[in-house]
Design a protein around this motif. Structure first.
Motif, short mmCIF file in Angstrom:
data_model
loop_
_atom_site.label_atom_id
_atom_site.label_comp_id
_atom_site.label_asym_id
_atom_site.label_seq_id
_atom_site.Cartn_x
_atom_site.Cartn_y
_atom_site.Cartn_z
N SER A 295 -1.13 -2.75 -2.02
CA SER A 295 -0.24 -1.64 -1.63
C SER A 295 0.47 -1.95 -0.33
CB SER A 295 -1.04 -0.35 -1.48
OG SER A 295 -1.59 0.04 -2.71
N ALA A 296 -0.24 -2.54 0.62
CA ALA A 296 0.37 -2.88 1.91
C ALA A 296 1.45 -3.94 1.72
CB ALA A 296 -0.70 -3.37 2.89
N VAL A 297 1.16 -4.94 0.90
CA VAL A 297 2.17 -5.99 0.64
C VAL A 297 3.39 -5.38 -0.02
CG1 VAL A 297 2.63 -8.04 -0.76
CG2 VAL A 297 0.53 -7.89 0.56
N THR A 298 3.19 -4.49 -0.97
CA THR A 298 4.30 -3.83 -1.65
C THR A 298 5.11 -2.99 -0.68
OG1 THR A 298 3.03 -3.78 -3.69
CG2 THR A 298 4.91 -2.30 -3.55
N LEU A 299 4.41 -2.26 0.18
CA LEU A 299 5.09 -1.43 1.16
C LEU A 299 5.91 -2.27 2.13
CD1 LEU A 299 5.48 1.43 2.28
CD2 LEU A 299 3.48 1.05 3.72
N VAL A 300 5.34 -3.37 2.62
CA VAL A 300 6.07 -4.25 3.54
C VAL A 300 7.26 -4.87 2.84
CG1 VAL A 300 5.90 -6.39 4.88
CG2 VAL A 300 4.10 -4.67 5.04
#
Length: 136
Positions: A20-25
Motif C-alpha cells: 500500500s505504501a509503495v502504491t501510495l508513493v
C-alpha cells in the motif's frame, strides 16, 4: 525454531502495508509529475502570450498614434475636438478591453488535470474505505 501463532498474519499485514505504501508513493509521484508537466506547459503558454501581446500592443499603439496624427493634421481647425474625441474613444476601449481581460483570466483554471486526477483518487479512496457512503 517454531513460529508463533499469528506470525504469518503479521507478515501478511506488513507486506500489505508495504504494498500500500509503495502504491501510495507511486501515485503521489505520478501526480507530482503531472503537476510539473502542467506547470511547464502553463509557463510556456504564458510567456508566448506575453511576447505576442506586447508585440501586438506596440504595433497597434504606433499605428493609432500615426492615425490620430493624420486626422489631427487633416482637421487642424477642429484639433481640440478631434483630440478630445480620440481620447474618449481610447478610454472607453481601454475599459472594455480591461473588463474582457478580467473575464478571460477568470475562466482559466491552472492545474485542472491534476486537480481532476486528485479528486478521482480521493473518490476511489473514500469508496475503498467506506467513507464516501452517504447515510439515507
Amino acid at each position: 525454531m517454531s513460529s508463533t501463532p499469528g506470525s504469518g498474519e503479521a507478515g501478511g499485514l506488513f507486506a500489505a502495508l508495504r504494498t500500500s505504501a509503495v502504491t501510495l508513493v507511486a501515485t503521489a509521484r505520478t501526480r507530482i509529475e503531472l503537476a510539473g508537466n502542467e506547470l511547464a506547459g502553463e509557463r510556456i503558454r504564458l510567456v508566448r502570450l506575453l511576447v505576442l501581446g506586447i508585440a501586438a500592443l506596440f504595433c497597434v499603439g504606433v499605428g493609432i498614434l500615426l492615425l490620430v496624427g493624420l486626422v489631427v493634421a487633416l482637421a487642424w481647425e477642429q484639433r481640440v475636438l478631434v483630440l478630445g474625441g480620440f481620447a474618449a474613444a481610447f478610454l472607453i476601449a481601454g475599459g472594455l478591453l480591461f473588463a474582457a481581460m478580467q473575464r478571460a483570466n477568470d475562466r482559466h483554471q491552472v492545474f485542472a488535470a491534476t486537480l481532476a486526477e486528485l479528486e478521482e483518487d480521493l473518490r476511489q479512496l473514500r469508496a475503498a474505505t467506506g467513507h464516501g457512503k452517504k447515510a439515507d
